[in-house]
Design an enzyme around this catalytic site. Structure first.
Site, mmCIF file in Angstrom:
data_model
loop_
_atom_site.group_PDB
_atom_site.id
_atom_site.type_symbol
_atom_site.label_atom_id
_atom_site.label_comp_id
_atom_site.label_asym_id
_atom_site.label_seq_id
_atom_site.Cartn_x
_atom_site.Cartn_y
_atom_site.Cartn_z
ATOM 1 N N ASP A 72 0.840 -1.207 0.000
ATOM 2 C CA ASP A 72 0.000 0.000 0.000
ATOM 3 C C ASP A 72 0.870 1.249 0.000
ATOM 4 O OD1 ASP A 72 -2.739 1.329 0.515
ATOM 5 O OD2 ASP A 72 -1.438 2.208 2.054
ATOM 6 N N HIS B 42 -7.828 9.443 -1.430
ATOM 7 C CA HIS B 42 -7.106 9.434 -0.157
ATOM 8 C C HIS B 42 -7.914 10.058 1.001
ATOM 9 C CE1 HIS B 42 -2.687 9.362 1.388
ATOM 10 N NE2 HIS B 42 -3.524 9.074 2.365
ATOM 11 N N TYR C 288 2.929 9.906 -0.514
ATOM 12 C CA TYR C 288 4.074 9.355 0.225
ATOM 13 C C TYR C 288 5.389 9.579 -0.538
ATOM 14 C CZ TYR C 288 0.374 6.597 2.598
ATOM 15 O OH TYR C 288 -0.764 6.189 3.257
ATOM 16 N N ASN D 289 5.835 -9.383 11.556
ATOM 17 C CA ASN D 289 4.447 -8.982 11.293
ATOM 18 C C ASN D 289 3.759 -9.920 10.304
ATOM 19 O OD1 ASN D 289 4.904 -6.867 13.007
ATOM 20 N ND2 ASN D 289 5.125 -5.310 11.403
ATOM 21 N N LYS E 2 3.337 -1.212 8.739
ATOM 22 C CA LYS E 2 4.567 -0.671 8.136
ATOM 23 C C LYS E 2 5.740 -0.886 9.081
ATOM 24 C CE LYS E 2 7.453 3.067 8.411
ATOM 25 N NZ LYS E 2 7.927 3.859 9.560
HETATM 26 P P1 NAD Z 1 1.406 1.195 11.823
HETATM 27 O O1 NAD Z 1 0.285 0.967 12.773
HETATM 28 O O2 NAD Z 1 1.648 0.213 10.748
HETATM 29 O O3 NAD Z 1 2.685 1.376 12.721
HETATM 30 C C1 NAD Z 1 3.966 1.485 12.168
HETATM 31 C C2 NAD Z 1 4.985 1.680 13.273
HETATM 32 O O4 NAD Z 1 4.834 0.647 14.253
HETATM 33 C C3 NAD Z 1 6.413 1.521 12.750
HETATM 34 O O5 NAD Z 1 6.901 2.747 12.273
HETATM 35 C C4 NAD Z 1 7.144 1.006 13.958
HETATM 36 O O6 NAD Z 1 7.564 2.099 14.747
HETATM 37 C C5 NAD Z 1 6.106 0.199 14.682
HETATM 38 N N1 NAD Z 1 6.203 -1.268 14.403
HETATM 39 C C6 NAD Z 1 5.883 -1.921 13.265
HETATM 40 N N2 NAD Z 1 6.040 -3.246 13.439
HETATM 41 C C7 NAD Z 1 6.482 -3.424 14.688
HETATM 42 C C8 NAD Z 1 6.839 -4.569 15.454
HETATM 43 N N3 NAD Z 1 6.739 -5.811 14.981
HETATM 44 N N4 NAD Z 1 7.266 -4.369 16.727
HETATM 45 C C9 NAD Z 1 7.367 -3.130 17.253
HETATM 46 N N5 NAD Z 1 7.036 -2.003 16.586
HETATM 47 C C10 NAD Z 1 6.599 -2.153 15.309
HETATM 48 O O7 NAD Z 1 1.224 2.681 11.250
HETATM 49 P P2 NAD Z 1 1.253 3.388 9.820
HETATM 50 O O8 NAD Z 1 2.536 3.191 9.108
HETATM 51 O O9 NAD Z 1 0.841 4.775 10.048
HETATM 52 O O10 NAD Z 1 0.102 2.658 9.019
HETATM 53 C C11 NAD Z 1 0.339 1.535 8.185
HETATM 54 C C12 NAD Z 1 0.082 1.875 6.741
HETATM 55 O O11 NAD Z 1 -1.241 2.398 6.570
HETATM 56 C C13 NAD Z 1 0.965 3.001 6.201
HETATM 57 O O12 NAD Z 1 2.282 2.597 5.971
HETATM 58 C C14 NAD Z 1 0.183 3.402 4.979
HETATM 59 O O13 NAD Z 1 0.402 2.481 3.935
HETATM 60 C C15 NAD Z 1 -1.248 3.317 5.495
HETATM 61 N N6 NAD Z 1 -1.757 4.624 5.995
HETATM 62 C C16 NAD Z 1 -2.808 5.182 5.336
HETATM 63 C C17 NAD Z 1 -3.324 6.403 5.748
HETATM 64 C C18 NAD Z 1 -4.479 6.982 5.010
HETATM 65 O O14 NAD Z 1 -4.814 8.160 5.234
HETATM 66 N N7 NAD Z 1 -5.116 6.247 4.136
HETATM 67 C C19 NAD Z 1 -2.772 7.074 6.848
HETATM 68 C C20 NAD Z 1 -1.701 6.480 7.513
HETATM 69 C C21 NAD Z 1 -1.221 5.249 7.091
#
Ligand code: NAD
Length: 294
Positions: free
Chosen positions: A49, A112, A54, A244, A234
């Site tokens: 995604d 978005h 981005y 994950n 992510k």
């Molecule tokens: P997320 O909930 O996936 O959290 C990511 C963070 O969690 C990482 O940066 C890391 O610090 C931590 N993490 C990840 N795996 C871990 C593990 N196994 N152990 C410990 N810590 C861990 O948050 P996100 O990146 O904001 O959201 C995921 C995806 O959703 C984004 O990458 C993007 O593709 C999408 N997204 C979309 C929107 C939208 O407006 N549509 C907004 C934000 C994110």
């Protein structure tokens, strides 16, 4: 490599399938994206995604281009203000993303942000519907849509989005919106499925993890899978990317699902689609590079 059979597919209302676990690249720096996505593909992910905003679609395209298996790629129409909503603009946005990704077809294209509840929103949605008709994108959907936004575009076009990608994690479970999605036949896709890391120290999740020999991140992702959400965590750290993905060899018992349900605080981490407007001068070059531990 993990067996791809481990990731269930969810059938969308348009007949296409989406892998229930994907890899999100929000805030992955553009020059690190191809490497991070390649790690994810090596771990077994076949769903990525990204979004025009981005600024890393190019890296995603580089990583998926030589993969023999089909990789489900979704990206999003960047509409920083109402003026950029529109039929032609949405199609032009798709063309730009398609070039950046190096793919003439994209598995899933999303609006978005809804921004205002006005006719320009409907025009953007009509643009996506046109792209679908032309065969450039098998599935179209939305992101950050609230019930009124969904109702408006469905009422005015007769086309229901396949997916609504929304903030969703144990501290913000979106039970009302999930119920509406189920009634409409819209698949719920969870962004920030790990609460951007903020839920992972929760003692309830850690305790449940001890029971199954899993980390709190794995417990949360497994909870999403059992709820029927698509989840797109992510990370840029290879060990976390693999961790994950390693969630298909156990099942949470009903009492553990219930314990996680009790954690809902009804509070967002991120922006509220009901009130949010992009800063006037926000541009893609304003992309923020965040340290994963920050
Ligand atoms: P997320 O909930 O996936 O959290 C990511 C963070 O969690 C990482 O940066 C890391 O610090 C931590 N993490 C990840 N795996 C871990 C593990 N196994 N152990 C410990 N810590 C861990 O948050 P996100 O990146 O904001 O959201 C995921 C995806 O959703 C984004 O990458 C993007 O593709 C999408 N997204 C979309 C929107 C939208 O407006 N549509 C907004 C934000 C994110």
């Amino acid at each position: 490599m993990n067996s791809l059979k481990q990731v269930p597919n969810i059938l969308l209302n348009d007949g296409q399938s989406i892998p229930q676990l994907g890899f999100g690249v929000f805030q992955v720096p553009p020059l690190q994206t191809a490497e991070a996505v390649s790690e994810a593909i090596a771990a077994g992910y076949r769903h990525i995604d990204t979004a025009m905003s981005y600024a890393n679609e190019k890296g995603v395209g580089e990583a998926v281009q030589n993969i023999n298996d089909e990789v489900f790629v979704s990206t999003k129409y960047f509409n920083p203000d109402d003026a950029t909503h529109g039929f032609r603009d949405a199609i032009a946005g798709f063309e730009t993303s398609s070039k950046m990704l190096g793919q003439s077809k994209i598995s899933l294209y999303l609006i978005h942000w809804p921004l205002s509840l006005n006719d320009r929103l409907v025009e953007s949605w009509k643009g996506l519907v046109e792209l679908k008709k032309s065969g450039r994108v098998p599935s179209v959907g939305v992101s950050n849509f609230e019930p009124l936004h969904l109702q408006k575009i469905i009422k005015e076009t007769g086309v229901t989005p396949s997916v609504n990608q929304i903030e969703l994690h144990p501290y913000f479970q979106q039970q009302t919106l999930r119920k509406i999605h189920a009634e409409l036949g819209v698949v719920t896709e969870a962004w920030a499925p790990l609460g951007q890391g903020k839920v992972l120290q929760d003692p309830v999740l850690i305790d449940i993890g001890k029971k199954y020999g899993k980390s709190s991140a794995q417990i949360v992702l497994r909870w999403h899978i059992q709820l029927g959400n698509v989840a797109i965590p992510k990370s840029v750290k290879p060990e976390r990317i693999r961790e994950n993905f390693d969630i298909f060899d156990f099942e949470l018992l009903p009492e553990d699902m219930m314990a996680i349900k009790q954690l809902d605080r009804g509070k967002r981490n991120g922006l509220d689609p009901n009130t949010y407007v992009f800063p006037k001068n926000y541009r893609i070059s304003g992309h923020r590079i965040a340290d994963e531990n920050s």
